[in-house]
Enzyme design. Structure first.
Site, short mmCIF file in Angstrom:
data_model
loop_
_atom_site.label_atom_id
_atom_site.label_comp_id
_atom_site.label_asym_id
_atom_site.label_seq_id
_atom_site.Cartn_x
_atom_site.Cartn_y
_atom_site.Cartn_z
N ASP A 54 -3.78 15.05 -3.77
CA ASP A 54 -2.63 15.31 -4.63
C ASP A 54 -2.80 16.55 -5.49
O ASP A 54 -3.88 16.86 -5.98
CB ASP A 54 -2.37 14.10 -5.52
CG ASP A 54 -1.78 12.96 -4.72
OD1 ASP A 54 -0.72 13.18 -4.10
OD2 ASP A 54 -2.36 11.87 -4.69
N GLU A 73 8.64 4.57 -2.94
CA GLU A 73 7.19 4.59 -2.74
C GLU A 73 6.56 4.67 -4.13
O GLU A 73 6.71 5.66 -4.83
CB GLU A 73 6.86 5.84 -1.91
CG GLU A 73 5.46 5.95 -1.45
CD GLU A 73 5.29 7.23 -0.60
OE1 GLU A 73 6.21 7.58 0.18
OE2 GLU A 73 4.26 7.88 -0.76
#
Ligand SMILES: Cc1ncc(COP(=O)(O)O)c(C=O)c1O
Lengths: 257, 403
Positions: A58, A47
């Site tokens: 994040d 990924e």
């Protein structure tokens, strides 16, 4: 050509290792090299994080790698060039994970076209709502043979899990707990209960567990409860060490399995 | 239903919506399904109105500014949000949201702040209700708005520096969102402007709409009409503007003026004039106008004013601007500073740097003598005294060298 992600899940239904890293980090042109080393090390799926200025979901590690990648000069055009280079050497599935605004500005159709041409098999766009995907983009994704993955969390209702299952054409991304990326604690009892609850739902899509998977033990727990696991921040932190890139990649994967 | 208000799917025309990761979905969905029901309950409204009156000090006066009017050749009224408790319009929203948070059973409050006014207003209502309060603030803003940092600490809030990105309002907002993802169950996020995913822009606008609700009857008392010719407000995210416009959006004779921060000049590369420099995209979960690169990376804005230093605007403003309902002006740092001094010297009022941007456009507009203009005086300038003092010193230095 059959989509590589589809082939992977047809061939393999357990212990799938998906490794995430940020494109253009540590150095701009490390992207293809890291893909090559990960493939050599035997991971099943990669990924590639598309660095974004404001990665809402994040934690510190991916924020840092993203801002370094952007400072290094990473752009979407550069990324697709790098993917093409990597694709000439590796055959495992590659997916991109980025934020909706990046694709919106690039143009969704152009983005999907470049995915197909460079050899990207699937996308994860955490801030694209399922309803809008279904209404505006699902057909285009099918047309370009790019698979889509939606996220579920411990708070996602059963109805929405069924919707995510129906709309996901790659796999379902099970966010292991309510948090941003990058935590490094052990799997708790309530997480275990959540894993079992989802496993019992008999979903059509394969399930990979991510967020907080950072070592052999958390990797094994995730695999025992799903089709496999996704490791991101812990791998990025390993890439920030002192050794050669090859040793850092292979050393890290060697410690996981 | 007004074409300028949010529709059933959470959009203003093509702007708005909720582009959020799944981790935020259950909180946003719950809020969306319950906010209208909760805030229009009799008990809620009773408590809200009582606090606005007795604690905030509402209604805020609508003051006829005689000397300013003489200077610009129109009838200029100032809506005195600077006289609210804590010194800005921000508290209208935080009172509403803290009452909502209580009804949602939340035990912990987070907020972002730029100028610190929203942080102070949030810390204040948390102290009032005895709820834990954490305020995210960009490291750069912590330095340039020191008095407000001190006030938040006095009020018992924890101020956490946002160290990512440009270390200003955008990044403080990112950090607050990340905190909410990590603490979905016990925490409510009190957003400080009409930004973020639906239903926030609509909810915040409703809490701020008290501004224009009062303006209507106050102007009636002064002028025998509820309708001014112009309403002027500065726009960071756009909450004071949204409140000042709210009850006038469907009055076509009332011209709506939004003022953005041009920083060092629109084309200087150091600006926060979002609607001019921006294009449609997604920021903080909302589809709106924002400053971004070709690749969709959000551009770091610049303004001397921390409260306007934001690369987006609320989706309702994007819609008002795109549809032609609102007209946009901008004011530079220098123009805003000059307006601060002008308002001090003509009216004896020290405005916030944010607010001063609204006054700076009076000079760029053409008025008829009988035009009624309401400027929303969103906040007072105590927090900016260090910046003003530097400006004054520089001014008097220049005067000396002129002689
Ligand atoms: C006095 C004042 N006016 C205006 C603003 C800008 O915010 P908004 O556009 O949401 O009113 C701020 C923000 O901090 C402020 O403190």
């Amino acid at each position: 050509m059959e989509n590589r992600l589809t082939s992977l899940f047809n061939d393999k239904s357990s212990d799938i290792l998906n490794v995430y890293f940020t494109a253009g980090h540590p150095a701009l042109e490390d992207t293809a090299t890291i893909i090559q080393y990960l493939s050599d090390a035997g991971v099943d799926l990669i990924e590639v994080g598309v660095p974004y200025s404001d990665p809402m979901a994040d934690g510190e590690t991916i924020q840092r790698s993203s801002s370094i990648a952007l400072k290094n000069g990473m752009t979407l055009q550069t990324l697709f060039r790098q993917i093409k280079t990597a694709r000439a050497e590796v055959s495992l599935p590659l997916i991109l994970m980025g934020y909706y605004n990046q694709m919106l500005q690039y143009g969704i159709e152009r983005f999907l076209q470049d995915c197909q041409e460079s050899g990207v098999d699937g996308l994860i766009i955490p801030d694209l709502p399922m309803g809008i995907y279904e209404r505006d983009y699902q057909e285009l994704f099918d047309q370009y043979n790019v698979k889509m993955t939606f996220l579920i969390t411990p708070e996602t209702t059963e109805d929405r899990i069924r919707q995510a299952d129906a709309l996901s054409s790659g796999f379902i991304y099970m966010v292991s707990k309510s948090s941003i990326t990058g935590s490094a604690s052990d799997i708790s009892d309530s997480q275990q209960a959540y894993f079992e609850r989802i496993a019992a739902m008999d979903l059509k899509s394969p399930r990979l567990i991510g967020f907080g998977i950072h070592d052999k033990s958390t990797y094994q727990t995730a695999c025992a409860n799903s089709h496999g696991a996704i490791i991101g921040s812990a791998f990025i932190r390993a890439l920030e060490g002192d050794d050669s890139l090859e040793n850092k990649v292979k050393g890290f994967i060697g410690k996981i399995r | 239903m007004s074409q300028y208000q949010v529709d059933e799917s959470g959009f203003y025309g093509e702007f708005g919506g909720a582009y959020i990761p799944e981790m935020l979905h259950s909180n946003i969905e719950h809020l969306k399904n319950n906010y209208l029901k909760l805030i229009y309950e009799d008990k809620f409204q009773e408590e809200f109105q009582a606090l606005l009156k007795d604690y905030v000090g509402r209604p805020s006066p609508l003051y006829y500014a005689k000397r300013l009017s003489e200077k610009y050749g129109a009838k200029i009224y100032l809506k005195r949000e600077d006289l609210n408790h804590t010194g800005a319009h921000k508290i209208n929203n935080t009172i509403g949201q803290i009452l909502l948070a209580q009804r949602l059973g939340k035990k912990r409050i987070i907020a972002e702040t730029g100028a610190g006014q929203h942080g102070v207003a949030t810390a204040t209502v948390c102290a009032l209700m005895g709820i834990e309060c954490i305020v995210y603030m960009g490291k750069i803003d912590i330095a340039r708005q020191a008095p407000n940092v001190a006030r938040m600490r006095m009020l018992g809030a924890e101020v956490r520096p946002a160290l990512s990105g440009s270390q200003t309002l955008k990044d403080a907002t990112n950090e607050a969102i990340r905190d909410w993802i990590n603490n979905p169950e016990d925490t409510h996020y009190i957003i400080g402007s009409v930004v973020g995913p639906h239903p926030y822009p609509d909810m915040v606008a409703r809490f701020q709409s008290v501004i224009s609700e009062e303006m209507r009857w106050q102007l009636q008392e002064h002028e025998g009409t509820e309708l001014p010719d112009y309403i002027v407000a500065c726009v960071g995210g756009g909450s004071n503007a949204a409140g000042a416009y709210y009850h006038y959006l469907d009055e076509p004779s009332v011209k709506i003026i939004a003022v953005e921060a041009a920083g060092k000049g629109i084309d200087s590369g150091e600006s926060a004039a979002t609607s001019v420099l921006g294009s449609m995209g997604i920021i903080h979960g909302s589809k709106t106008l924002l400053m971004q690169t070709e690749d969709g990376q959000i551009v770091e804005p610049y303004s001397i004013s921390a409260g306007l230093d934001y690369p987006g605007i609320g989706p309702q403003h994007a819609h008002l601007i795109n549809s032609g309902r609102a007209q946009v002006y901008s004011a530079t740092d220098e123009e805003a500073l000059a307006s601060v001094l002008e308002l001090c010297r003509l009216e004896g009022i020290i405005p916030a740097l944010e607010t001063a941007h609204a006054f700076a456009v009076l000079d760029k507009m053409e008025f008829k003598k009988d035009d009624i203009v309401i400027v929303n005086l969103s906040g007072r300038g105590d927090k900016d005294l260090a910046t003003f003092t530097e400006y004054l010193n520089q001014q008097s230095g220049e005067q000396k060298t002129d002689q």
